[in-house]
Design a protein around this motif. Structure first.
Motif, PDB file in Angstrom:
ATOM      1  N   LEU A   1       0.940  -1.233   0.020  1.00 48.20           N
ATOM      2  CA  LEU A   1       0.003  -0.017  -0.009  1.00 48.20           C
ATOM      3  C   LEU A   1       0.836   1.171   0.204  1.00 48.20           C
ATOM      4  N   ARG A   2       0.684   2.346  -0.853  1.00 47.55           N
ATOM      5  CA  ARG A   2       1.185   3.372  -1.017  1.00 47.55           C
ATOM      6  C   ARG A   2       0.331   4.686  -0.885  1.00 47.55           C
ATOM      7  N   MET A   3       0.466   5.521   0.272  1.00 46.55           N
ATOM      8  CA  MET A   3      -0.334   6.446   0.461  1.00 46.55           C
ATOM      9  C   MET A   3       0.427   7.781   0.438  1.00 46.55           C
ATOM     10  N   ASP A   4      -0.207   8.828  -0.303  1.00 53.11           N
ATOM     11  CA  ASP A   4       0.557  10.230  -0.064  1.00 53.11           C
ATOM     12  C   ASP A   4       0.381  10.592   1.122  1.00 53.11           C
ATOM     13  N   ALA A   5       1.585  11.397   1.527  1.00 48.74           N
ATOM     14  CA  ALA A   5       1.584  12.320   2.454  1.00 48.74           C
ATOM     15  C   ALA A   5       1.043  13.630   2.039  1.00 48.74           C
TER      16      ALA A   5
ATOM     17  N   PHE B   1      -0.518   4.596 -11.359  1.00 48.20           N
ATOM     18  CA  PHE B   1      -1.117   3.176 -11.633  1.00 48.20           C
ATOM     19  C   PHE B   1      -1.145   2.902 -13.181  1.00 48.20           C
ATOM     20  N   GLU B   2      -1.335   3.995 -13.896  1.00 50.41           N
ATOM     21  CA  GLU B   2      -1.486   3.666 -15.255  1.00 50.41           C
ATOM     22  C   GLU B   2      -0.194   3.282 -16.004  1.00 50.41           C
ATOM     23  N   ILE B   3       1.080   3.995 -15.615  1.00 47.11           N
ATOM     24  CA  ILE B   3       2.125   3.751 -16.145  1.00 47.11           C
ATOM     25  C   ILE B   3       2.741   2.249 -15.887  1.00 47.11           C
TER      26      ILE B   3
ATOM     27  N   TRP C   1      -5.228  -2.037  -7.077  1.00 48.43           N
ATOM     28  CA  TRP C   1      -6.373  -1.316  -6.731  1.00 48.43           C
ATOM     29  C   TRP C   1      -5.640   0.362  -6.653  1.00 48.43           C
ATOM     30  N   LEU C   2      -6.704   1.232  -7.053  1.00 47.10           N
ATOM     31  CA  LEU C   2      -6.295   2.480  -6.950  1.00 47.10           C
ATOM     32  C   LEU C   2      -7.673   3.578  -6.069  1.00 47.10           C
ATOM     33  N   ASP C   3      -7.151   4.310  -5.310  1.00 42.79           N
ATOM     34  CA  ASP C   3      -8.079   5.217  -4.707  1.00 42.79           C
ATOM     35  C   ASP C   3      -7.604   6.500  -4.912  1.00 42.79           C
ATOM     36  N   ALA C   4      -7.631   7.087  -6.101  1.00 40.08           N
ATOM     37  CA  ALA C   4      -7.092   8.400  -6.704  1.00 40.08           C
ATOM     38  C   ALA C   4      -7.611   9.332  -5.785  1.00 40.08           C
ATOM     39  N   ASP C   5      -8.964   9.627  -5.638  1.00 36.34           N
ATOM     40  CA  ASP C   5      -9.393  10.766  -4.827  1.00 36.34           C
ATOM     41  C   ASP C   5      -9.607  10.731  -3.439  1.00 36.34           C
ATOM     42  N   ALA C   6      -9.007   9.605  -2.788  1.00 39.18           N
ATOM     43  CA  ALA C   6      -9.009   9.560  -1.329  1.00 39.18           C
ATOM     44  C   ALA C   6     -10.397   9.451  -0.951  1.00 39.18           C
TER      45      ALA C   6
ATOM     46  N   ILE D   1      -2.457   3.628  -3.754  1.00 45.90           N
ATOM     47  CA  ILE D   1      -2.476   2.543  -4.582  1.00 45.90           C
ATOM     48  C   ILE D   1      -2.156   1.365  -3.846  1.00 45.90           C
ATOM     49  N   ILE D   2      -2.404   0.392  -4.429  1.00 46.06           N
ATOM     50  CA  ILE D   2      -2.186  -1.113  -3.920  1.00 46.06           C
ATOM     51  C   ILE D   2      -1.647  -1.861  -5.016  1.00 46.06           C
ATOM     52  N   MET D   3      -0.478  -2.562  -4.857  1.00 43.42           N
ATOM     53  CA  MET D   3       0.020  -3.085  -5.742  1.00 43.42           C
ATOM     54  C   MET D   3       0.717  -4.680  -5.332  1.00 43.42           C
ATOM     55  N   GLU D   4       1.100  -5.292  -6.221  1.00 42.34           N
ATOM     56  CA  GLU D   4       1.754  -6.629  -5.698  1.00 42.34           C
ATOM     57  C   GLU D   4       3.001  -6.559  -5.169  1.00 42.34           C
ATOM     58  N   PHE D   5       3.371  -7.339  -4.108  1.00 39.11           N
ATOM     59  CA  PHE D   5       4.695  -7.209  -3.627  1.00 39.11           C
ATOM     60  C   PHE D   5       5.529  -8.183  -4.235  1.00 39.11           C
ATOM     61  N   VAL D   6       6.825  -7.614  -4.634  1.00 42.03           N
ATOM     62  CA  VAL D   6       7.705  -8.324  -5.465  1.00 42.03           C
ATOM     63  C   VAL D   6       8.804  -8.597  -4.596  1.00 42.03           C
ATOM     64  N   GLU D   7       9.250  -9.933  -4.753  1.00 36.89           N
ATOM     65  CA  GLU D   7      10.596 -10.428  -3.762  1.00 36.89           C
ATOM     66  C   GLU D   7      11.752  -9.622  -4.346  1.00 36.89           C
TER      67      GLU D   7
END
Length: 381
Positions: free
Chosen positions: A86-90, A103-105, A120-125, A133-139
């Motif tokens: 999970l990546r959230m803006d400050a 997310f798009e790129i 998953w994307l929550d662009a407008d909070a 943005i939520i993305m897969e975890f990569v080892e």
């Protein structure tokens, strides 16, 4: 006339971001998210998105000077359990970017180069406190475990034989990024700078100039001189491409056993522009190593070898004058990142990494010195 605002001559999506950030400046201090609160947010989010799934193992990911990042697991009915990030803006950070564009790129480059898959994307909070943005975890790791405690990407030493095993992938992936058919990809949140050959870089300069003007903590005369030089010497860009914006060692993951690159990270500063900008960025001294008198950019190879191997991998011819321009630009941009955006975010308490941001600001004089050296080269020619 008073009361009339003139929009900055930059990419329209970035111009909107510049306006939105002004409104956030007056907000109260940013309170970092607690693990328990993040767990509750994720549970309520997935109660709608993935009913009957269970969130667990929530933990903060260290590093990062702009986003709050957490790793967590999601167990779906039937026993399937996967890990995500999970990546959230400050409120503010060392960069000003968009989760929609990120997310798009990332979606666009699936199967082109190794990248995490955004899910998953929550662009407008609408659910999370800030855009997320939520993305897969990569080892993988960003540096050898034996490398020490340096800040990721700053002076990282890969060493041999790892350096030689990563280098071919380093050049091949950058070539694929720059040769990607972005016009066919339908990037809705990126605008095509095709009005004239100077528009890609003109848009870029105006965006960072506005950030400097909004966030400058001190008035550095040399920055004004560099800004004027950049505006007066905008080169033509005949074939705009996707520019990663932060391509360097430290922003890719690799498997230490196989030396295979598993993911290219931090696409948030990507845009459509001149490929020389990525080269000028990865060649910066701060990202390289100097061992036994040999400087290696990103600890991959000396600059001359970097350019030759990039040209061979990509088929793109490097123009020395353009490379010099973007070397100046990237020293200028780096100062803005650490001594303007970073310091202002720390000063307003709008970021969870105020100590790190203050630490990074100490590199500001180094970029001023680099700018002075580069601009003096221009005067002597």
């Amino acid at each position: 006339m008073s009361g009339i605002h003139t929009r900055v001559d930059t990419e329209p999506q970035l111009a909107e971001m510049l306006e939105a950030r002004k409104a956030r400046r007056s907000k109260p201090p940013y309170i970092p998210q607690r693990d328990g609160d993040v767990t509750a947010l994720l549970q309520s989010f997935f109660a709608k998105e993935e009913p009957e799934s269970q969130v667990g193992d929530v933990a903060r990911i260290g590093g990062g000077a702009s986003k709050e990042q957490f790793v967590f697991s999601l167990a779906k009915p039937g026993g399937e359990k996967r890990r995500y990030v999970l990546r959230m803006d400050a409120l503010e950070g060392i960069t000003e970017t968009s989760r929609e564009r990120e997310f798009e790129i990332l979606k666009a480059f699936q199967g082109v180069v190794p990248v995490p898959e955004p899910i998953w994307l929550d662009a407008d909070a609408s659910h999370f406190p800030t855009p997320a943005i939520i993305m897969e975890f990569v080892e993988g790791v960003t540096k050898p475990e034996t490398e020490g405690v340096s800040v990721t990407g700053l002076g990282t030493v890969l060493g041999d034989p790892l350096r030689g095993m990563l280098a071919p992938q380093y050049f091949a992936n950058l070539a694929k990024i720059h040769n990607f058919d972005w016009q066919a990809a339908g990037l809705e949140h990126f605008s095509a700078p095709l009005a004239d050959p100077k528009q890609p870089t003109r848009w870029l300069i105006q965006f960072w100039k506005e950030l400097l003007e909004q966030d400058a903590v001190t008035k550095e005369p040399l920055l004004r001189l560099a800004t004027q030089w950049l505006e007066d010497n905008v080169p033509d860009c005949d074939n705009p491409c996707v520019v990663h914006g932060d391509y360097r060692t430290g922003n890719y993951l690799f498997d230490e056993e196989s030396s295979e690159v598993t993911a290219i990270l931090d696409w948030e500063m990507s845009y459509i522009g001149d490929f020389h900008a990525d080269l000028g960025w990865l060649l910066q001294p701060v990202f390289g190593s100097r061992i036994d008198g040999v400087f290696r950019a990103s600890d991959i190879a000396p600059p001359e070898e970097i350019i030759a191997r990039y040209e061979e991998a990509s088929g793109n011819k490097v123009d020395p004058a353009k490379l010099h321009y973007f070397t100046v630009f990237n020293a200028w941009k780096s100062y803005i990142l650490v001594s303007a955006l970073g310091m202002q975010a720390a000063r307003t308490a709008h970021n969870h990494q105020d100590v790190l941001l203050t630490f990074l600001a100490a590199t500001g004089p180094m970029f001023v010195d680099e700018l002075a050296r580069l601009l003096m080269m221009e005067e002597s020619q």
